[in-house]
Motif scaffolding. Structure first.
Motif, PDB file in Angstrom:
ATOM      1  N   MET A  86       0.986  -1.329  -0.188  1.00 55.03           N
ATOM      2  CA  MET A  86       0.153  -0.073  -0.056  1.00 55.03           C
ATOM      3  C   MET A  86       0.985   1.221   0.051  1.00 55.03           C
ATOM      4  O   MET A  86       0.535   2.151  -0.621  1.00 55.03           O
ATOM      5  CB  MET A  86      -0.963  -0.120   1.145  1.00 55.03           C
ATOM      6  N   GLU A  91      -0.981   4.492  -1.101  1.00 54.39           N
ATOM      7  CA  GLU A  91      -2.336   4.517  -0.355  1.00 54.39           C
ATOM      8  C   GLU A  91      -2.057   4.611   1.135  1.00 54.39           C
ATOM      9  O   GLU A  91      -1.191   4.374   1.615  1.00 54.39           O
ATOM     10  CB  GLU A  91      -2.961   3.049  -0.432  1.00 54.39           C
ATOM     11  N   ARG A  98      -9.640   4.797   2.144  1.00 59.02           N
ATOM     12  CA  ARG A  98      -9.577   5.720   1.308  1.00 59.02           C
ATOM     13  C   ARG A  98     -10.669   5.954   0.457  1.00 59.02           C
ATOM     14  O   ARG A  98     -11.562   5.238   0.281  1.00 59.02           O
ATOM     15  CB  ARG A  98      -8.483   5.535   0.187  1.00 59.02           C
ATOM     16  N   SER A 101     -12.590   3.591  -2.601  1.00 58.47           N
ATOM     17  CA  SER A 101     -12.019   2.131  -2.458  1.00 58.47           C
ATOM     18  C   SER A 101     -13.051   1.178  -3.009  1.00 58.47           C
ATOM     19  O   SER A 101     -14.127   1.523  -3.375  1.00 58.47           O
ATOM     20  CB  SER A 101     -11.578   1.677  -0.970  1.00 58.47           C
TER      21      SER A 101
END
Length: 108
Positions: A86, A91, A98, A101
């Motif tokens: 990630m 991310e 987030r 998603s």
């Protein structure tokens, strides 16, 4: 007949083969968990669960992991791999998720 008390103590460590390759062990000298790759002289060669460089361990100090400890270590390694992936993708890794998603975009 004797009770064996006059005999020298048996060298348990010399007779015991120790953990076999593929066994997951805890190395208290380093505080790490590793998988036995094989023997290196009188020591063991270990590598981390998630792969990587090997290190030497004293076979008299290591202990086999319980099933629960191995499961916990594998989950921790999987979580660390996910966090690293990630971070590479940019991310959020703080657990808040987030916007956009996969869960939000499918309506779940």
């Amino acid at each position: 007949m004797t009770d064996g008390g006059d005999r020298p103590p048996r060298a348990r460590d010399a007779a015991a083969p120790g953990p076999v390759p593929g066994s997951a062990v805890h190395d208290p000298d380093t505080g790490r968990i590793g998988v036995v790759a094989g023997r290196a002289g009188t020591g063991l060669r270990l590598y981390p669960l998630g792969g990587g460089g090997t290190w030497q361990a004293d076979p008299r100090h290591v202990r086999l992991l319980t099933h629960a400890e191995l499961l916990s270590a594998r989950v921790a390694e999987a979580n660390a791999r996910t966090r690293r992936a990630m971070e590479v993708r940019g991310e959020s890794v703080d657990g808040r998720g987030r916007s956009g998603s996969a869960v939000e975009s499918t309506g779940l």
